[in-house]
Design a protein around this motif. Sequence first.
Motif, PDB file in Angstrom:
ATOM      1  N   ARG A 255      -4.616  30.778 106.747  1.00 25.55           N
ATOM      2  CA  ARG A 255      -3.869  29.533 106.597  1.00 25.55           C
ATOM      3  C   ARG A 255      -4.086  28.666 107.827  1.00 25.55           C
ATOM      4  O   ARG A 255      -4.397  29.162 108.914  1.00 25.55           O
ATOM      5  CB  ARG A 255      -2.365  29.814 106.431  1.00 25.55           C
ATOM      6  N   ARG A 256      -3.912  27.372 107.668  1.00 27.15           N
ATOM      7  CA  ARG A 256      -4.037  26.448 108.786  1.00 27.15           C
ATOM      8  C   ARG A 256      -2.714  25.723 109.021  1.00 27.15           C
ATOM      9  O   ARG A 256      -2.046  25.302 108.074  1.00 27.15           O
ATOM     10  CB  ARG A 256      -5.140  25.420 108.521  1.00 27.15           C
ATOM     11  N   LYS A 257      -2.365  25.584 110.290  1.00 33.81           N
ATOM     12  CA  LYS A 257      -1.153  24.862 110.685  1.00 33.81           C
ATOM     13  C   LYS A 257      -1.574  23.645 111.509  1.00 33.81           C
ATOM     14  O   LYS A 257      -2.298  23.774 112.501  1.00 33.81           O
ATOM     15  CB  LYS A 257      -0.237  25.768 111.508  1.00 33.81           C
ATOM     16  N   LYS A 258      -1.118  22.483 111.083  1.00 29.34           N
ATOM     17  CA  LYS A 258      -1.496  21.255 111.777  1.00 29.34           C
ATOM     18  C   LYS A 258      -0.843  21.209 113.160  1.00 29.34           C
ATOM     19  O   LYS A 258       0.337  21.527 113.328  1.00 29.34           O
ATOM     20  CB  LYS A 258      -1.077  20.034 110.960  1.00 29.34           C
ATOM     21  N   ILE A 259      -1.631  20.820 114.132  1.00 31.65           N
ATOM     22  CA  ILE A 259      -1.156  20.777 115.518  1.00 31.65           C
ATOM     23  C   ILE A 259      -0.649  19.372 115.829  1.00 31.65           C
ATOM     24  O   ILE A 259      -1.353  18.373 115.604  1.00 31.65           O
ATOM     25  CB  ILE A 259      -2.295  21.161 116.495  1.00 31.65           C
ATOM     26  N   ASN A 260       0.566  19.273 116.342  1.00 28.01           N
ATOM     27  CA  ASN A 260       1.114  17.984 116.729  1.00 28.01           C
ATOM     28  C   ASN A 260       0.343  17.425 117.930  1.00 28.01           C
ATOM     29  O   ASN A 260      -0.149  18.175 118.787  1.00 28.01           O
ATOM     30  CB  ASN A 260       2.596  18.118 117.087  1.00 28.01           C
ATOM     31  N   TRP A 278      -6.217  21.651 113.787  1.00 27.24           N
ATOM     32  CA  TRP A 278      -5.503  22.704 113.066  1.00 27.24           C
ATOM     33  C   TRP A 278      -5.688  24.044 113.765  1.00 27.24           C
ATOM     34  O   TRP A 278      -6.738  24.316 114.335  1.00 27.24           O
ATOM     35  CB  TRP A 278      -6.032  22.828 111.635  1.00 27.24           C
ATOM     36  N   GLN A 279      -4.648  24.842 113.701  1.00 26.93           N
ATOM     37  CA  GLN A 279      -4.730  26.223 114.197  1.00 26.93           C
ATOM     38  C   GLN A 279      -4.755  27.157 113.000  1.00 26.93           C
ATOM     39  O   GLN A 279      -3.982  26.977 112.053  1.00 26.93           O
ATOM     40  CB  GLN A 279      -3.536  26.564 115.093  1.00 26.93           C
ATOM     41  N   GLU A 280      -5.655  28.121 113.013  1.00 30.41           N
ATOM     42  CA  GLU A 280      -5.786  29.066 111.910  1.00 30.41           C
ATOM     43  C   GLU A 280      -5.075  30.376 112.235  1.00 30.41           C
ATOM     44  O   GLU A 280      -5.045  30.812 113.390  1.00 30.41           O
ATOM     45  CB  GLU A 280      -7.263  29.333 111.615  1.00 30.41           C
TER      46      GLU A 280
END
Length: 314
Positions: A255-260, A278-280
């Motif tokens: 999954r990928r989480k968008k980085i602020n 993005w961080q995976e």
Amino acid sequence: QEIRASDLWNVVIESVHQGAEPGLLMWDNITRELPANYYPGFECVSTNPCSEIPLSELDACRLNTVNLAGFVVNKFTKEAYFDFERFAKVVNAAQRMMDDICDLEVEAIDKIMSMTGSKSERSVWQKLKDSCLKGRRTGLGTFGLADALAQLQLSYDSGAGLEITNSIFEAFRNSAYEASMEMADERGPFPAWDWELEKDCPFLQRLPKKLLDRMKKSGRRNIAALTNAPTGSVAIVAFNSSSGIEPVFRGVYTRRKKINHDDKDAQVDFIDHLGDKWQEFNVFHRNVADWIKLKDPNWDGNTVPDLPKFFTTS
């Protein structure tokens, strides 16, 4: 028009992978095998909106599920086994709960009818109530089959896996129908019950002779007892268990989480075409994570080890 079955099948499978539709129901099998379909007025005309249970007109989907993964003892070891004795007790209790749901439904309908003065609306609710009371249809099912097989260290698609699956669902059927017969002795059979109407149903004919002989005499409490829903949401709520009777889609996925923009310390694994960072991270199916923790108590929660073949995925 006559076409090649394999060509049609390929179109269906490609479409399902691309857009999750269509779903397929083998309707001739359903109507032939379902005891309720042999009763006038209870013939299957469709399903509920999620296709979890085949229904007659003016009937309701009353669903409950048993987690098969909860009955494996000594999971992921050579001593692993399925606890059929405890399973039978739980299924018996679950079927009794399902029958109680019929009475709770009638209570709710009575409250609704007491609050409306519309004759047409009351007429519809009365028909729903009559259908519930006359047939007492229930839909007891399962989820967690794929997890249970993996915990027994059996591949979902293996001969041994199919053999234990058959044993599990025979026990499931027998326990649920025995509970329905017990309730018929205690509370009376569903009012529409008539052995002569359903005696040729292939599903009932496969019951053990002891249960079949008993049912011929005293009937059962529910016109139909079982249905196996996909349990997608239920499986997620149940700590990410496998759904329905399906294999696990994927044991580990990314999954990928968008980085602020103001998060300067986050690890950047991917930059998309818009320049967003993005961080995976890896997401593990719960059963897979449990196996890893058992083998490596110091697991970091992210590293993906080689998984044994019994973690079958679709």
